[in-house]
Design a protein around this motif. Structure first.
Motif, PDB file in Angstrom:
ATOM      1  N   LEU A 295     -20.747  29.663 -30.137  1.00  0.00           N
ATOM      2  CA  LEU A 295     -19.806  30.777 -30.163  1.00  0.00           C
ATOM      3  C   LEU A 295     -18.717  30.521 -31.196  1.00  0.00           C
ATOM      4  O   LEU A 295     -18.304  29.392 -31.434  1.00  0.00           O
ATOM      5  CB  LEU A 295     -19.161  30.959 -28.779  1.00  0.00           C
ATOM      6  CG  LEU A 295     -20.063  31.418 -27.638  1.00  0.00           C
ATOM      7  CD1 LEU A 295     -19.213  31.840 -26.454  1.00  0.00           C
ATOM      8  CD2 LEU A 295     -20.989  32.544 -28.053  1.00  0.00           C
ATOM      9  N   LYS A 296     -18.253  31.621 -31.790  1.00  0.00           N
ATOM     10  CA  LYS A 296     -17.184  31.557 -32.794  1.00  0.00           C
ATOM     11  C   LYS A 296     -16.048  32.474 -32.365  1.00  0.00           C
ATOM     12  O   LYS A 296     -16.159  33.191 -31.374  1.00  0.00           O
ATOM     13  CB  LYS A 296     -17.734  31.979 -34.157  1.00  0.00           C
ATOM     14  CG  LYS A 296     -18.924  31.147 -34.642  1.00  0.00           C
ATOM     15  CD  LYS A 296     -19.425  31.630 -35.988  1.00  0.00           C
ATOM     16  CE  LYS A 296     -20.031  33.026 -35.928  1.00  0.00           C
ATOM     17  NZ  LYS A 296     -21.238  33.087 -35.071  1.00  0.00           N
ATOM     18  N   GLN A 297     -14.975  32.438 -33.108  1.00  0.00           N
ATOM     19  CA  GLN A 297     -13.820  33.272 -32.792  1.00  0.00           C
ATOM     20  C   GLN A 297     -14.236  34.737 -32.694  1.00  0.00           C
ATOM     21  O   GLN A 297     -15.019  35.227 -33.503  1.00  0.00           O
ATOM     22  CB  GLN A 297     -12.730  33.104 -33.855  1.00  0.00           C
ATOM     23  CG  GLN A 297     -11.420  33.788 -33.486  1.00  0.00           C
ATOM     24  CD  GLN A 297     -10.280  33.352 -34.394  1.00  0.00           C
ATOM     25  OE1 GLN A 297     -10.332  32.297 -35.002  1.00  0.00           O
ATOM     26  NE2 GLN A 297      -9.246  34.161 -34.471  1.00  0.00           N
ATOM     27  N   ASP A 298     -13.717  35.421 -31.663  1.00  0.00           N
ATOM     28  CA  ASP A 298     -13.955  36.833 -31.362  1.00  0.00           C
ATOM     29  C   ASP A 298     -15.297  37.086 -30.663  1.00  0.00           C
ATOM     30  O   ASP A 298     -15.585  38.232 -30.294  1.00  0.00           O
ATOM     31  CB  ASP A 298     -13.860  37.719 -32.609  1.00  0.00           C
ATOM     32  CG  ASP A 298     -12.468  37.695 -33.230  1.00  0.00           C
ATOM     33  OD1 ASP A 298     -11.485  37.535 -32.476  1.00  0.00           O
ATOM     34  OD2 ASP A 298     -12.369  37.830 -34.466  1.00  0.00           O
ATOM     35  N   ASP A 299     -16.133  36.069 -30.485  1.00  0.00           N
ATOM     36  CA  ASP A 299     -17.363  36.265 -29.709  1.00  0.00           C
ATOM     37  C   ASP A 299     -17.002  36.482 -28.236  1.00  0.00           C
ATOM     38  O   ASP A 299     -15.985  35.990 -27.745  1.00  0.00           O
ATOM     39  CB  ASP A 299     -18.290  35.052 -29.840  1.00  0.00           C
ATOM     40  CG  ASP A 299     -19.011  35.014 -31.180  1.00  0.00           C
ATOM     41  OD1 ASP A 299     -18.997  36.048 -31.887  1.00  0.00           O
ATOM     42  OD2 ASP A 299     -19.593  33.969 -31.517  1.00  0.00           O
ATOM     43  N   SER A 300     -17.870  37.211 -27.527  1.00  0.00           N
ATOM     44  CA  SER A 300     -17.596  37.581 -26.139  1.00  0.00           C
ATOM     45  C   SER A 300     -18.439  36.775 -25.160  1.00  0.00           C
ATOM     46  O   SER A 300     -19.542  36.319 -25.483  1.00  0.00           O
ATOM     47  CB  SER A 300     -17.865  39.074 -25.922  1.00  0.00           C
ATOM     48  OG  SER A 300     -16.953  39.868 -26.647  1.00  0.00           O
ATOM     49  N   LEU A 301     -17.919  36.634 -23.950  1.00  0.00           N
ATOM     50  CA  LEU A 301     -18.634  36.031 -22.830  1.00  0.00           C
ATOM     51  C   LEU A 301     -18.021  36.571 -21.546  1.00  0.00           C
ATOM     52  O   LEU A 301     -17.022  37.309 -21.586  1.00  0.00           O
ATOM     53  CB  LEU A 301     -18.557  34.507 -22.862  1.00  0.00           C
ATOM     54  CG  LEU A 301     -17.175  33.870 -22.614  1.00  0.00           C
ATOM     55  CD1 LEU A 301     -17.348  32.457 -22.067  1.00  0.00           C
ATOM     56  CD2 LEU A 301     -16.359  33.831 -23.902  1.00  0.00           C
ATOM     57  N   LEU A 302     -18.629  36.251 -20.405  1.00  0.00           N
ATOM     58  CA  LEU A 302     -18.108  36.669 -19.108  1.00  0.00           C
ATOM     59  C   LEU A 302     -17.532  35.464 -18.377  1.00  0.00           C
ATOM     60  O   LEU A 302     -18.097  34.366 -18.431  1.00  0.00           O
ATOM     61  CB  LEU A 302     -19.216  37.297 -18.264  1.00  0.00           C
ATOM     62  CG  LEU A 302     -19.857  38.563 -18.833  1.00  0.00           C
ATOM     63  CD1 LEU A 302     -21.045  38.983 -17.968  1.00  0.00           C
ATOM     64  CD2 LEU A 302     -18.847  39.697 -18.936  1.00  0.00           C
ATOM     65  N   VAL A 303     -16.412  35.664 -17.689  1.00  0.00           N
ATOM     66  CA  VAL A 303     -15.785  34.590 -16.918  1.00  0.00           C
ATOM     67  C   VAL A 303     -15.464  35.104 -15.516  1.00  0.00           C
ATOM     68  O   VAL A 303     -15.259  36.307 -15.309  1.00  0.00           O
ATOM     69  CB  VAL A 303     -14.502  34.066 -17.602  1.00  0.00           C
ATOM     70  CG1 VAL A 303     -14.831  33.409 -18.934  1.00  0.00           C
ATOM     71  CG2 VAL A 303     -13.483  35.180 -17.794  1.00  0.00           C
ATOM     72  N   PHE A 304     -15.441  34.199 -14.539  1.00  0.00           N
ATOM     73  CA  PHE A 304     -15.060  34.530 -13.166  1.00  0.00           C
ATOM     74  C   PHE A 304     -14.444  33.301 -12.531  1.00  0.00           C
ATOM     75  O   PHE A 304     -14.716  32.169 -12.949  1.00  0.00           O
ATOM     76  CB  PHE A 304     -16.272  35.015 -12.355  1.00  0.00           C
ATOM     77  CG  PHE A 304     -17.326  33.964 -12.118  1.00  0.00           C
ATOM     78  CD1 PHE A 304     -17.414  33.305 -10.899  1.00  0.00           C
ATOM     79  CD2 PHE A 304     -18.236  33.622 -13.111  1.00  0.00           C
ATOM     80  CE1 PHE A 304     -18.382  32.329 -10.676  1.00  0.00           C
ATOM     81  CE2 PHE A 304     -19.208  32.656 -12.899  1.00  0.00           C
ATOM     82  CZ  PHE A 304     -19.282  32.005 -11.672  1.00  0.00           C
ATOM     83  N   ASN A 305     -13.589  33.535 -11.522  1.00  0.00           N
ATOM     84  CA  ASN A 305     -12.912  32.403 -10.876  1.00  0.00           C
ATOM     85  C   ASN A 305     -13.013  32.421  -9.358  1.00  0.00           C
ATOM     86  O   ASN A 305     -12.388  31.606  -8.680  1.00  0.00           O
ATOM     87  CB  ASN A 305     -11.436  32.343 -11.298  1.00  0.00           C
ATOM     88  CG  ASN A 305     -10.648  33.572 -10.872  1.00  0.00           C
ATOM     89  OD1 ASN A 305     -11.171  34.470 -10.214  1.00  0.00           O
ATOM     90  ND2 ASN A 305      -9.386  33.625 -11.263  1.00  0.00           N
ATOM     91  N   GLY A 306     -13.776  33.360  -8.805  1.00  0.00           N
ATOM     92  CA  GLY A 306     -13.962  33.417  -7.366  1.00  0.00           C
ATOM     93  C   GLY A 306     -12.952  34.269  -6.633  1.00  0.00           C
ATOM     94  O   GLY A 306     -13.095  34.476  -5.415  1.00  0.00           O
ATOM     95  N   THR A 307     -11.932  34.785  -7.328  1.00  0.00           N
ATOM     96  CA  THR A 307     -10.911  35.617  -6.667  1.00  0.00           C
ATOM     97  C   THR A 307     -10.581  36.890  -7.443  1.00  0.00           C
ATOM     98  O   THR A 307     -10.204  37.892  -6.836  1.00  0.00           O
ATOM     99  CB  THR A 307      -9.597  34.831  -6.462  1.00  0.00           C
ATOM    100  OG1 THR A 307      -9.147  34.328  -7.729  1.00  0.00           O
ATOM    101  CG2 THR A 307      -9.806  33.658  -5.514  1.00  0.00           C
ATOM    102  N   ASP A 308     -10.698  36.883  -8.749  1.00  0.00           N
ATOM    103  CA  ASP A 308     -10.240  38.007  -9.574  1.00  0.00           C
ATOM    104  C   ASP A 308     -11.371  38.837 -10.162  1.00  0.00           C
ATOM    105  O   ASP A 308     -11.154  39.624 -11.091  1.00  0.00           O
ATOM    106  CB  ASP A 308      -9.351  37.492 -10.723  1.00  0.00           C
ATOM    107  CG  ASP A 308      -8.096  36.809 -10.217  1.00  0.00           C
ATOM    108  OD1 ASP A 308      -7.547  37.263  -9.190  1.00  0.00           O
ATOM    109  OD2 ASP A 308      -7.669  35.809 -10.827  1.00  0.00           O
ATOM    110  N   GLY A 309     -12.588  38.671  -9.659  1.00  0.00           N
ATOM    111  CA  GLY A 309     -13.712  39.421 -10.197  1.00  0.00           C
ATOM    112  C   GLY A 309     -14.249  38.798 -11.477  1.00  0.00           C
ATOM    113  O   GLY A 309     -13.914  37.673 -11.839  1.00  0.00           O
ATOM    114  N   GLU A 310     -15.074  39.571 -12.152  1.00  0.00           N
ATOM    115  CA  GLU A 310     -15.685  39.107 -13.415  1.00  0.00           C
ATOM    116  C   GLU A 310     -15.018  39.824 -14.588  1.00  0.00           C
ATOM    117  O   GLU A 310     -14.753  41.020 -14.526  1.00  0.00           O
ATOM    118  CB  GLU A 310     -17.177  39.422 -13.389  1.00  0.00           C
ATOM    119  CG  GLU A 310     -17.934  38.985 -14.638  1.00  0.00           C
ATOM    120  CD  GLU A 310     -19.391  39.406 -14.571  1.00  0.00           C
ATOM    121  OE1 GLU A 310     -20.244  38.559 -14.304  1.00  0.00           O
ATOM    122  OE2 GLU A 310     -19.653  40.627 -14.771  1.00  0.00           O
TER     123      GLU A 310
END
Length: 239
Positions: free
Chosen positions: A32-47
């Motif tokens: 991945l490079k700058q400005d590339d996208s991905l999904l993150v989640f932390n178990g409380t705030d959704g995806e």
């Protein structure tokens, strides 16, 4: 798209600092490079969809852009597993995450004979399985407790599916009669439960003794089979 479990609060514009290992995975493995996208989640705030904001010498900084899914949780299912060989415990933890369990509790029974297991290794396995299967939380893996202590402190309202190799009602029928709600599934050690443990378990008012079929299953196979049957009978597979 890449999914990553993080511990940072997630909100529009929030910076997210993955761990060093996660950063290496993003930049060295996934490139991945700058400005590339991905999904993150932390178990409380959704995806959330996040973008790579900075690529540093030691790590990366992500920036939250927009929420893609609100926080949801699966059914309240815990798996209780007597100690077995390390490789098989790791397999069961992975499959428990895939099959929607919220927690895995390791227990010590009278016939437990198991290798020492690192909880941080099991936590990493559960985290990776959650990332790959699309769930929005990561199951917790609890340190081993004696079965007798666990039963003594049993929480009110939680039902127990006792997988008894000596016999019981067919699992689907027994679970359907007992109905939904908070459940735990108990899987014994490779040597089975002792007669005393079996008598104690069957006498408890919150226990539903079930059979997993006509064959004696290995503990890891029994755990996966039991979770599958539970999901089919009273879980969230109908959604």
């Amino acid at each position: 798209m890449i999914r990553l479990h993080v511990t940072t609060p997630l909100a529009p514009g929030n910076p997210v600092a993955p761990s060093l290992d996660q950063s290496r995975y993003l930049t060295q493995v996934m490139r991945l490079k700058q400005d590339d996208s991905l999904l993150v989640f932390n178990g409380t705030d959704g995806e959330w969809r996040a973008e790579v904001a900075e690529v540093l010498k030691k790590g990366v900084i992500l920036r939250c852009v927009e929420q893609t899914r609100p926080q949801t949780y699966g059914p309240d299912l815990h798996l209780i597993l007597a100690g077995i060989k390390k490789a098989r415990v790791e397999t069961v933890v992975e499959k428990a995450a895939e099959l929607g369990a919220r927690a895995v509790q390791l227990v010590i029974t009278q016939r437990t004979n198991a290798e020492r297991i690192r909880l941080d290794r099991l936590d990493a396995i559960a985290e990776e399985a959650a990332e790959q299967t699309g769930r929005l939380d990561v199951p917790v893996v609890h340190e081993s407790r004696k079965l007798a202590d666990l039963l003594k402190d049993w929480p009110q309202g939680r039902k127990l599916m006792f997988c008894d190799e000596t016999g019981g009602d067919p699992a689907i029928e027994a679970l359907t009669r007992a109905g939904p709600g908070p459940w735990s599934i108990l899987i014994g050690p490779e040597g089975g439960f002792s007669p005393e443990e079996r008598d104690t378990l069957r006498a408890l008012p919150f226990t539903t003794a079930v059979s997993l079929g006509p064959r004696i299953l290995r503990a890891d196979t029994a755990a996966i089979s039991a979770m599958t049957l539970w999901q089919a009978a009273v879980g969230d597979w109908e959604h």
